[in-house]
Design a protein around this motif. Structure first.
Motif, PDB file in Angstrom:
ATOM      1  N   ALA A 407       8.333   0.367 -15.118  1.00  7.16           N
ATOM      2  CA  ALA A 407       8.785   0.088 -16.019  1.00  7.16           C
ATOM      3  C   ALA A 407       8.364  -0.994 -16.647  1.00  7.16           C
ATOM      4  O   ALA A 407       7.926  -1.923 -17.540  1.00  7.16           O
ATOM      5  CB  ALA A 407      10.373   0.884 -15.914  1.00  7.16           C
ATOM      6  N   ARG A 408       8.768  -2.498 -15.193  1.00  5.35           N
ATOM      7  CA  ARG A 408       7.818  -3.383 -15.621  1.00  5.35           C
ATOM      8  C   ARG A 408       7.151  -4.580 -16.330  1.00  5.35           C
ATOM      9  O   ARG A 408       7.057  -4.770 -16.436  1.00  5.35           O
ATOM     10  CB  ARG A 408       8.166  -4.376 -14.367  1.00  5.35           C
ATOM     11  N   HIS A 409       5.796  -3.236 -15.631  1.00  3.13           N
ATOM     12  CA  HIS A 409       4.982  -3.056 -16.067  1.00  3.13           C
ATOM     13  C   HIS A 409       4.344  -2.463 -17.459  1.00  3.13           C
ATOM     14  O   HIS A 409       3.508  -2.517 -17.816  1.00  3.13           O
ATOM     15  CB  HIS A 409       3.384  -3.207 -15.195  1.00  3.13           C
ATOM     16  N   GLU A 410       5.405  -2.061 -18.295  1.00  2.00           N
ATOM     17  CA  GLU A 410       4.639  -0.755 -19.086  1.00  2.00           C
ATOM     18  C   GLU A 410       4.460  -0.430 -19.161  1.00  2.00           C
ATOM     19  O   GLU A 410       3.446  -0.297 -19.476  1.00  2.00           O
ATOM     20  CB  GLU A 410       4.774  -2.233 -20.974  1.00  2.00           C
ATOM     21  N   LEU A 411       3.864   0.413 -18.371  1.00  2.00           N
ATOM     22  CA  LEU A 411       3.277   2.145 -18.264  1.00  2.00           C
ATOM     23  C   LEU A 411       3.603   2.869 -18.418  1.00  2.00           C
ATOM     24  O   LEU A 411       5.221   3.512 -17.497  1.00  2.00           O
ATOM     25  CB  LEU A 411       2.491   1.400 -16.580  1.00  2.00           C
ATOM     26  N   ARG A 412       2.664   4.332 -18.259  1.00  4.72           N
ATOM     27  CA  ARG A 412       3.401   5.753 -18.566  1.00  4.72           C
ATOM     28  C   ARG A 412       3.552   6.186 -17.215  1.00  4.72           C
ATOM     29  O   ARG A 412       2.579   5.927 -15.906  1.00  4.72           O
ATOM     30  CB  ARG A 412       2.217   6.281 -18.752  1.00  4.72           C
ATOM     31  N   PRO A 413       5.194   6.741 -16.912  1.00  4.74           N
ATOM     32  CA  PRO A 413       5.450   6.981 -15.634  1.00  4.74           C
ATOM     33  C   PRO A 413       4.607   8.148 -14.977  1.00  4.74           C
ATOM     34  O   PRO A 413       4.264   9.293 -15.671  1.00  4.74           O
ATOM     35  CB  PRO A 413       6.667   6.952 -15.441  1.00  4.74           C
ATOM     36  N   PRO A 414       4.268   8.843 -13.852  1.00  2.12           N
ATOM     37  CA  PRO A 414       3.683  10.037 -13.120  1.00  2.12           C
ATOM     38  C   PRO A 414       4.843  10.647 -12.700  1.00  2.12           C
ATOM     39  O   PRO A 414       6.624  10.376 -12.696  1.00  2.12           O
ATOM     40  CB  PRO A 414       3.753   8.500 -11.825  1.00  2.12           C
ATOM     41  N   ALA A 415       4.599  12.014 -12.372  1.00  6.65           N
ATOM     42  CA  ALA A 415       5.578  12.933 -11.780  1.00  6.65           C
ATOM     43  C   ALA A 415       5.813  12.333 -10.930  1.00  6.65           C
ATOM     44  O   ALA A 415       4.477  12.504 -10.021  1.00  6.65           O
ATOM     45  CB  ALA A 415       4.943  14.570 -12.060  1.00  6.65           C
ATOM     46  N   PHE A 416       6.415  12.647  -9.319  1.00  6.69           N
ATOM     47  CA  PHE A 416       6.687  12.284  -8.897  1.00  6.69           C
ATOM     48  C   PHE A 416       6.984  12.942  -7.636  1.00  6.69           C
ATOM     49  O   PHE A 416       8.125  14.234  -8.131  1.00  6.69           O
ATOM     50  CB  PHE A 416       7.895  11.247  -7.890  1.00  6.69           C
ATOM     51  N   GLN A 417       5.981  13.814  -6.882  1.00  7.15           N
ATOM     52  CA  GLN A 417       6.438  14.695  -6.029  1.00  7.15           C
ATOM     53  C   GLN A 417       7.155  14.273  -4.230  1.00  7.15           C
ATOM     54  O   GLN A 417       5.861  13.534  -3.757  1.00  7.15           O
ATOM     55  CB  GLN A 417       5.342  15.769  -5.996  1.00  7.15           C
ATOM     56  N   ARG A 418       7.747  15.143  -4.250  1.00  6.06           N
ATOM     57  CA  ARG A 418       7.314  15.140  -1.938  1.00  6.06           C
ATOM     58  C   ARG A 418       6.329  15.751  -1.515  1.00  6.06           C
ATOM     59  O   ARG A 418       5.778  16.695  -2.177  1.00  6.06           O
ATOM     60  CB  ARG A 418       8.432  15.956  -1.821  1.00  6.06           C
ATOM     61  N   MET A 419       6.024  14.412  -0.987  1.00  6.75           N
ATOM     62  CA  MET A 419       4.969  15.841  -0.138  1.00  6.75           C
ATOM     63  C   MET A 419       5.273  15.154   1.916  1.00  6.75           C
ATOM     64  O   MET A 419       6.692  14.661   1.822  1.00  6.75           O
ATOM     65  CB  MET A 419       3.894  15.424   0.045  1.00  6.75           C
ATOM     66  N   PRO A 420       4.810  16.614   3.219  1.00  5.62           N
ATOM     67  CA  PRO A 420       5.633  15.839   3.911  1.00  5.62           C
ATOM     68  C   PRO A 420       4.603  14.820   5.094  1.00  5.62           C
ATOM     69  O   PRO A 420       4.458  14.105   4.300  1.00  5.62           O
ATOM     70  CB  PRO A 420       5.424  17.353   5.111  1.00  5.62           C
ATOM     71  N   PHE A 421       5.974  13.840   5.993  1.00 10.58           N
ATOM     72  CA  PHE A 421       5.046  12.901   6.057  1.00 10.58           C
ATOM     73  C   PHE A 421       5.051  13.152   7.441  1.00 10.58           C
ATOM     74  O   PHE A 421       5.857  13.611   8.385  1.00 10.58           O
ATOM     75  CB  PHE A 421       6.694  11.723   6.167  1.00 10.58           C
ATOM     76  N   VAL A 422       3.764  12.273   7.094  1.00 16.00           N
ATOM     77  CA  VAL A 422       2.720  12.750   8.182  1.00 16.00           C
ATOM     78  C   VAL A 422       2.528  11.294   9.475  1.00 16.00           C
ATOM     79  O   VAL A 422       1.390  11.185   8.393  1.00 16.00           O
ATOM     80  CB  VAL A 422       1.586  13.269   8.556  1.00 16.00           C
ATOM     81  N   ASP A 423       2.488  10.675  10.791  1.00 20.38           N
ATOM     82  CA  ASP A 423       2.836   9.654  10.575  1.00 20.38           C
ATOM     83  C   ASP A 423       0.876   9.981  12.051  1.00 20.38           C
ATOM     84  O   ASP A 423       0.365  11.153  11.256  1.00 20.38           O
ATOM     85  CB  ASP A 423       3.408   9.277  11.925  1.00 20.38           C
ATOM     86  N   SER A 424       0.409   8.533  11.649  1.00 21.06           N
ATOM     87  CA  SER A 424      -0.929   8.865  11.885  1.00 21.06           C
ATOM     88  C   SER A 424      -0.700   8.635  13.376  1.00 21.06           C
ATOM     89  O   SER A 424      -0.327   8.311  13.989  1.00 21.06           O
ATOM     90  CB  SER A 424      -1.349   7.097  11.741  1.00 21.06           C
ATOM     91  N   ASP A 425      -2.228   9.130  14.071  1.00 20.82           N
ATOM     92  CA  ASP A 425      -2.450   9.187  15.495  1.00 20.82           C
ATOM     93  C   ASP A 425      -2.724   7.300  16.053  1.00 20.82           C
ATOM     94  O   ASP A 425      -3.459   6.954  14.833  1.00 20.82           O
ATOM     95  CB  ASP A 425      -3.239   9.941  16.028  1.00 20.82           C
ATOM     96  N   ALA A 426      -2.427   7.372  17.080  1.00 20.02           N
ATOM     97  CA  ALA A 426      -1.982   5.663  17.520  1.00 20.02           C
ATOM     98  C   ALA A 426      -3.649   4.877  16.826  1.00 20.02           C
ATOM     99  O   ALA A 426      -3.956   4.407  16.983  1.00 20.02           O
ATOM    100  CB  ALA A 426      -2.029   5.242  18.608  1.00 20.02           C
ATOM    101  N   HIS A 427      -5.017   6.358  17.077  1.00 18.54           N
ATOM    102  CA  HIS A 427      -6.736   5.866  17.329  1.00 18.54           C
ATOM    103  C   HIS A 427      -6.791   5.676  15.641  1.00 18.54           C
ATOM    104  O   HIS A 427      -7.756   5.993  15.093  1.00 18.54           O
ATOM    105  CB  HIS A 427      -6.971   6.972  18.408  1.00 18.54           C
ATOM    106  N   VAL A 428      -6.291   6.147  14.805  1.00 18.05           N
ATOM    107  CA  VAL A 428      -5.895   6.101  13.189  1.00 18.05           C
ATOM    108  C   VAL A 428      -5.672   5.405  12.766  1.00 18.05           C
ATOM    109  O   VAL A 428      -4.296   4.804  13.126  1.00 18.05           O
ATOM    110  CB  VAL A 428      -5.807   7.853  12.852  1.00 18.05           C
ATOM    111  N   LYS A 429      -6.299   4.130  11.416  1.00 14.50           N
ATOM    112  CA  LYS A 429      -5.866   3.306  11.282  1.00 14.50           C
ATOM    113  C   LYS A 429      -4.747   4.009  10.313  1.00 14.50           C
ATOM    114  O   LYS A 429      -4.760   4.777   8.980  1.00 14.50           O
ATOM    115  CB  LYS A 429      -6.920   3.102  10.113  1.00 14.50           C
ATOM    116  N   ARG A 430      -3.956   3.611   9.909  1.00 17.92           N
ATOM    117  CA  ARG A 430      -2.756   3.603   9.135  1.00 17.92           C
ATOM    118  C   ARG A 430      -2.766   2.925   7.592  1.00 17.92           C
ATOM    119  O   ARG A 430      -3.002   1.445   7.472  1.00 17.92           O
ATOM    120  CB  ARG A 430      -0.767   2.816   9.606  1.00 17.92           C
ATOM    121  N   ARG A 431      -2.544   3.651   6.533  1.00 23.83           N
ATOM    122  CA  ARG A 431      -2.484   3.919   5.031  1.00 23.83           C
ATOM    123  C   ARG A 431      -1.609   4.284   4.952  1.00 23.83           C
ATOM    124  O   ARG A 431      -1.660   5.419   4.535  1.00 23.83           O
ATOM    125  CB  ARG A 431      -3.965   4.174   5.191  1.00 23.83           C
TER     126      ARG A 431
END
Length: 447
Positions: A407-431
């Motif tokens: 809203a602060r940047h006056e952009l059109r809002p997306p639809a927010f959807q839930r997804m499962p949280f999957v943590d990265s393995d230690a040897h995979v870069k976190r993004r």
């Protein structure tokens, strides 16, 4: 290490730490241009691919990316090594976890492949020695430098990463107790060895440092490193605070990738580009010239030529000058990959506007209540979000924080959807943030 390489390491350590001094940025740029010209004149004729560009200025050479580098790998290196042979050798090392074997005297390795196909790198023994000297000059605080040169005890380094390399193990000697900790084996399995070593330098990806900091804060990991260095991942504000509090130190960074050693934190705590060895052309992303994608020419590498290579990273320029005196450009942050930038159409204008990763992170950290770890994925006009605790209240708070930013940047809002949280393995870069697909439009703006 051969005597010649040991002498080369020492020479580059001294050159980088004490000898390279300039009266100002203009004097430095004139010196750098001479280095680049000498590099091009000497090494382009040795490369089958670049031979056709011999004698031309840097600006006349093509800008390449990872796909072009892989497509022309055989001709871009000066060792006559083919991509298939290099990839096979690197994959063998990954499978066996034995990173010592070389290919015709060259160190071969793979990038982590967080964006597209995995890159392949080649490093000659003399380049390894040069890199080690520069690296020690950039990372050792004064007390550890004195110990390295005249002390009785070795400098102890604990290094966590997805894969080892002869490049990294070049640091190991009678003066440096270098120990690699393989993240494929997880993190906690290395705690006894860390406690036994009591490292002076602790080097790891930011998410791994955060895990070690949690163990230190809980009394499980009684170590007191003199310097903590984040590598391979974006160092986010919450991790920086957590790590700093646990170890009682400011967290330093190394900006190192397949394409070269690109940046380091100075003694004033500011991230600088390593421009004494790497030429950076900024591809500006906004009119104000606050963010850019770096186009890299590494004039210290002579086996695998890195010439006008466009990285997929977004760098944010530091507005205030650094007082340390280093000539390299001061950087506020390496914000992440280009596909960590999210895009939305304007509410009142045509085209897409960019929301950069630091904007999104700031929105999350500025939420009224502290939020758990999170993930955000853009799929067109749908943003899939996840929170580590899985709570509906946390999900709603994350969505609300993002809605305020939009809203602060006056952009059109997306639809927010839930997804499962999957943590990265230690040897995979976190993004935490990733754009899988932009909304459909033909124009782009930059917020």
């Amino acid at each position: 290490m051969k005597l010649a390489d040991t002498l080369r390491l020492g020479a580059y350590l001294a050159r980088t730490r004490w000898l390279l001094r300039f009266r100002g940025r203009a004097a430095f740029e004139r010196w750098q241009q001479r280095q680049v010209r000498r590099f091009l004149d000497t090494h382009l004729p040795r490369s089958p691919y670049y031979r056709q560009y011999a004698g031309q200025p840097l600006s006349a050479l093509p800008v390449i990316d990872k796909q072009a580098m892989l497509a022309h790998f055989d001709g871009m290196n000066t060792a006559g090594i083919g991509l298939d042979d290099a990839t096979r050798a690197a994959l063998d090392a990954e499978m066996t976890r034995d990173f010592a074997p070389e290919l015709r005297g060259m160190t071969v390795g793979l990038s982590s492949g967080t964006q597209g196909p995995r890159g392949v790198f080649l490093v000659a023994p003399e380049e390894r020695a040069r890199w080690a000297g520069i690296m020690m000059a950039r990372t050792l605080p004064a007390a550890l430098m004195r110990r390295l040169l005249i002390g009785r005890r070795p400098v102890k380094v604990a290094f966590f990463l997805r894969a080892n390399s002869n490049l990294y193990s070049t640091l190991k000697s009678r003066r440096v107790d270098f120990r690699f900790h393989d993240l494929v084996q997880g993190v906690d399995s290395h705690l006894p060895a860390l406690i036994e070593q009591q490292p002076d330098l602790l080097v790891a990806p930011a998410s791994i440092l955060a895990r070690l900091a949690q163990h230190a804060a809980n009394g499980v990991l009684p170590i007191r490193p003199q310097r903590v260095i984040s590598v391979a991942e974006v160092l986010e504000a919450d991790d920086r605070v957590r790590i700093g509090q646990a170890f009682g130190l400011d967290v330093h960074q190394l900006y190192q990738c397949t394409e070269g050693f690109l940046g380091y934190t100075c003694e004033e705590g500011v991230l600088h580009l390593n421009e004494e060895y790497v030429h950076i052309e900024p591809e500006w992303l906004d009119r104000e010239k606050t963010r850019f994608v770096p186009i890299v020419t590494d004039f210290s590498r002579t086996t695998q030529l890195i010439v006008r290579y466009r990285l997929g990273d977004v760098l944010r320029v530091r507005s205030a000058p650094c007082t340390c005196g280093a000539p390299g450009r001061a950087i506020e942050a390496v914000e992440g990959r280009c596909d960590d930038v999210l895009w939305l159409p304007g509410a009142r204008q045509a085209g897409l506007s960019a929301l950069y990763p630091d904007m999104l992170r700031q929105a999350v950290t500025s939420a009224p209540a502290a939020l758990p770890d999170y993930r955000i994925e853009q799929h067109g006009m749908a943003w899939r979000i996840a929170v580590a605790d899985g709570a509906q209240a946390s999900h709603a708070a994350l969505a609300a924080a993002l809605q305020r930013l939009i809203a602060r940047h006056e952009l059109r809002p997306p639809a927010f959807q839930r997804m499962p949280f999957v943590d990265s393995d230690a040897h995979v870069k976190r993004r935490r943030i990733r754009c899988v697909q932009r909304p459909a439009t033909s124009q782009e703006n930059h917020a």
